[in-house]
Write an enzyme that holds these catalytic residues in place. Structure first.
Site, PDB file in Angstrom:
ATOM      1  N   TRP A   1       7.817  -9.988  11.602  1.00  0.00           N
ATOM      2  CA  TRP A   1       7.832 -10.161  13.231  1.00  0.00           C
ATOM      3  C   TRP A   1       6.763 -11.209  13.936  1.00  0.00           C
ATOM      4  CZ3 TRP A   1       4.266  -8.625  17.282  1.00  0.00           C
ATOM      5  CH2 TRP A   1       4.698  -9.155  18.439  1.00  0.00           C
TER       6      TRP A   1
ATOM      7  N   GLU B   1      12.315  -9.300  12.037  1.00  0.00           N
ATOM      8  CA  GLU B   1      12.781  -8.452  13.313  1.00  0.00           C
ATOM      9  C   GLU B   1      12.709  -9.356  14.566  1.00  0.00           C
ATOM     10  OE1 GLU B   1       9.348  -5.885  13.977  1.00  0.00           O
ATOM     11  OE2 GLU B   1      10.309  -4.831  15.572  1.00  0.00           O
TER      12      GLU B   1
ATOM     13  N   LYS C   1      13.298  -9.950  18.719  1.00  0.00           N
ATOM     14  CA  LYS C   1      12.986  -9.331  19.937  1.00  0.00           C
ATOM     15  C   LYS C   1      13.686 -10.269  21.097  1.00  0.00           C
ATOM     16  CE  LYS C   1       8.642  -7.761  21.844  1.00  0.00           C
ATOM     17  NZ  LYS C   1       7.432  -7.577  21.512  1.00  0.00           N
TER      18      LYS C   1
ATOM     19  N   ASP D   1      14.774  -3.080  15.974  1.00  0.00           N
ATOM     20  CA  ASP D   1      13.650  -2.268  16.746  1.00  0.00           C
ATOM     21  C   ASP D   1      14.461  -1.670  17.891  1.00  0.00           C
ATOM     22  OD1 ASP D   1      11.613  -1.662  18.620  1.00  0.00           O
ATOM     23  OD2 ASP D   1      10.317  -2.338  17.349  1.00  0.00           O
TER      24      ASP D   1
ATOM     25  N   HIS E   1      13.834  -3.720  21.502  1.00  0.00           N
ATOM     26  CA  HIS E   1      14.150  -4.951  21.338  1.00  0.00           C
ATOM     27  C   HIS E   1      15.270  -5.688  21.973  1.00  0.00           C
ATOM     28  CE1 HIS E   1      10.502  -5.835  18.568  1.00  0.00           C
ATOM     29  NE2 HIS E   1      10.068  -4.892  19.459  1.00  0.00           N
TER      30      HIS E   1
ATOM     31  N   HIS F   1      13.362   0.075  13.229  1.00  0.00           N
ATOM     32  CA  HIS F   1      12.074   0.559  13.865  1.00  0.00           C
ATOM     33  C   HIS F   1      12.480   1.691  14.870  1.00  0.00           C
ATOM     34  CE1 HIS F   1       9.134  -2.897  12.660  1.00  0.00           C
ATOM     35  NE2 HIS F   1       9.278  -2.194  11.516  1.00  0.00           N
TER      36      HIS F   1
ATOM     37  N   ASP G   1      10.003  -2.775  26.409  1.00  0.00           N
ATOM     38  CA  ASP G   1       9.905  -2.196  25.013  1.00  0.00           C
ATOM     39  C   ASP G   1       8.377  -1.443  25.077  1.00  0.00           C
ATOM     40  OD1 ASP G   1       9.709  -2.410  22.413  1.00  0.00           O
ATOM     41  OD2 ASP G   1       8.836  -4.294  22.043  1.00  0.00           O
TER      42      ASP G   1
ATOM     43  N   ASP H   1       7.362   1.095  23.620  1.00  0.00           N
ATOM     44  CA  ASP H   1       6.570   1.936  22.315  1.00  0.00           C
ATOM     45  C   ASP H   1       6.345   3.258  22.586  1.00  0.00           C
ATOM     46  OD1 ASP H   1       7.251   0.085  20.266  1.00  0.00           O
ATOM     47  OD2 ASP H   1       6.008  -1.325  21.267  1.00  0.00           O
TER      48      ASP H   1
ATOM     49  N   ASP I   1       8.236   2.933  15.001  1.00  0.00           N
ATOM     50  CA  ASP I   1       7.366   1.612  15.398  1.00  0.00           C
ATOM     51  C   ASP I   1       7.189   2.269  16.873  1.00  0.00           C
ATOM     52  OD1 ASP I   1       5.891  -0.179  16.042  1.00  0.00           O
ATOM     53  OD2 ASP I   1       7.446  -1.743  16.218  1.00  0.00           O
TER      54      ASP I   1
HETATM   55  C1  RNT Z   1       6.552  -5.728  18.439  1.00  0.00           C
HETATM   56  C2  RNT Z   1       7.504  -5.488  16.914  1.00  0.00           C
HETATM   57  C3  RNT Z   1       6.358  -5.163  15.991  1.00  0.00           C
HETATM   58  C4  RNT Z   1       5.104  -4.234  16.100  1.00  0.00           C
HETATM   59  C5  RNT Z   1       4.542  -3.870  14.694  1.00  0.00           C
HETATM   60  C6  RNT Z   1       3.194  -3.438  15.097  1.00  0.00           C
HETATM   61  O1  RNT Z   1       7.191  -5.673  19.210  1.00  0.00           O
HETATM   62  O2  RNT Z   1       8.184  -4.074  17.363  1.00  0.00           O
HETATM   63  O3  RNT Z   1       7.384  -4.603  14.919  1.00  0.00           O
HETATM   64  O4  RNT Z   1       5.533  -3.266  16.890  1.00  0.00           O
HETATM   65  O5  RNT Z   1       4.383  -5.055  13.721  1.00  0.00           O
HETATM   66 ZN    ZN Z   2       8.966  -3.179  15.616  1.00  0.00          ZN
END
Ligand code: RNT
Ligand code: ZN
Length: 419
Positions: free
Chosen positions: A186, A225, A227, A258, A261, A285, A293, A295, A326
């Site tokens: 990513w 990955e 986004k 993810d 994303h 993820h 996003d 997290d 993630d």
């Molecule tokens: C970032 C991505 C990525 C990170 C990690 C730390 O938006 O989701 O995967 O969260 O690599």
């Molecule tokens: Zn991620």
């Protein structure tokens, strides 16, 4: 929780499920075979060991300052072992390139080697955790807004070198553990404001990837990955979903989805059956975006349930999907965060495995749509939790909320003493 109570509840649940033709033992067996890829970075707010005083860049943020974060490799390992002891089943550990065992020396990203991860491989073996890997292109003086897509050849080459080395490390891990190491790529490359040469950066990213992947490595697998946007890169992301979907389909690479994303109303669950028709595998993820996003810690919400159900319904998707977590919440006990998110993901998968899918499909095929909806609704309240409790018991981990006390104890004995 009293074992006998768990056993009795399970017995009743087993019979109840049998009435609709579901074998709970088969579901438990299947769940046992699902190995989550636990992200190492929840333990220390994505800090790593390259530069523990550095700040997190690349458009991602860990908010909060709950005491007790892991400050070094030993503490991080200790915390992960604690978290793992509260999650039923056997799981993998997902490392970022900045989490090497650098022995207190500064090792730049274009200098990392398998030897910096030797102690991890040893640790993984001792603790029955296979390893996955990630390149790290954020939180570095050369990160800027563009890495692999940078028109400046020197910077681009720096990150190409980092990524090539990361693949070799992943391959070494895969060989050592007798199972491919999944390496995620990513990059945050993008722009805050309107961008007028989008094609150029995407062409450069494509060329960089082609060069990176020109080396065949048998014991690792690449995943890419995408986004939608990042903080400070709101207008343009070079590695968008369309970009990587195309690249992965053309080059037979794994697509990383993810759950944070995409546009907030987009269904990630709905992507599984499409992506798997064109890409070999999917890496997930599993995260919890709130308004962006963000997290947040994964919980058993409808998004995660829908996703898990698609994995089972798009049979044999489960065998072609790797489930990684993630998220990075720095505002609550970090070990608790691991346990909540991992168990929530497992509970969602278990519910999917217990779904009366044959019956639902026959209703659908016969246009019995009220019946389909009714059974879906009734299915929500079937006693899946008794099956999960039994699963925990068989795996010798605390049942239900009992893990709260264990984490409180660990906090009192260990993490609260770090400052
Ligand atoms: C970032 C991505 C990525 C990170 C990690 C730390 O938006 O989701 O995967 O969260 O690599
Ligand atoms: Zn991620």
């Amino acid at each position: 929780m009293k074992d006998t109570l768990v056993n009795e509840a399970y017995k009743v649940a087993k019979e109840r499920y049998a009435q609709i033709g579901i074998d709970t033992e088969a579901a438990i067996e299947k769940l046992q075979q699902i190995h989550l890829s636990l992200h190492c970075w929840q333990a220390d707010d994505v800090t790593g060991f390259e530069n523990p005083d550095g700040s997190l860049t690349g458009g991602i943020q860990a908010t909060g300052n709950y005491p007790g974060k892991a400050r070094n490799i030993d503490e991080l390992r200790q915390d992960i072992i604690k978290a793992k002891s509260l999650i039923p089943g056997t799981h993998r550990l997902n490392l970022h390139a900045t989490y090497g065992d650098f022995g207190g020396k500064f090792v730049d990203r274009n200098e990392i080697e398998p030897k910096h991860f030797e102690s991890w491989m040893q640790w993984g073996k001792e603790n029955n955790m296979k390893l996955d890997f990630n390149t790290t292109s954020f939180s570095h003086p050369k990160s800027g807004m563009l890495t692999l897509s940078n028109p400046d050849k020197e910077i681009r080459d720096f990150w190409i070198e980092h990524t090539k080395r990361s693949r070799i490390i992943a391959d070494t891990m895969g060989k050592a553990q007798g199972d491919p190491c999944i390496m995620n790529l990513w990059i945050h490359d993008g722009s805050k404001d309107q961008t007028v040469n989008k094609l150029l950066y995407r062409q450069l990213l494509k060329d960089s990837l082609d060069e990176i992947f020109s080396q065949e490595l048998p014991d690792m697998k690449d995943c890419l990955e995408a986004k939608l946007f990042g903080i400070g890169a709101e207008s343009y992301t070079v590695g968008s979903f369309d970009f990587y979907m195309g690249y992965c389909a053309q080059n037979n690479k794994i697509v990383t989805l993810d759950t944070g994303h995409f546009h907030p109303t987009e269904s990630i669950a709905d992507k599984i059956s499409s992506v798997l028709l064109f890409a070999p595998e999917v890496m997930l993820h599993v995260s919890r975006p709130i308004r962006w996003d963000s997290d947040h810690v994964t919980i058993m919400n409808d998004d995660v349930l829908d996703l898990a159900k698609e994995l089972v319904r798009s049979n044999p998707a489960l065998d072609r999907v790797h489930i990684g977590l993630d998220y990075f919440d720095a505002s609550i006990n970090r070990i608790g965060a691991y346990v909540i998110g991992s168990r929530a993901t497992q509970k969602a998968v278990l519910q999917a495995l217990l779904e009366p899918i044959e019956k639902l499909r026959s209703y659908e095929a016969n246009d019995q749509l009220f019946q389909r909806l009714a059974l879906l609704e009734e299915g929500k309240a079937l006693p899946w939790n008794a099956v999960y409790d039994e699963f925990c018991l068989r795996n010798n981990v605390p049942v239900g909320e009992d893990f709260i006390a264990t984490i409180e104890q660990y906090e009192a004995d260990v993490t609260s003493k770090r400052n």
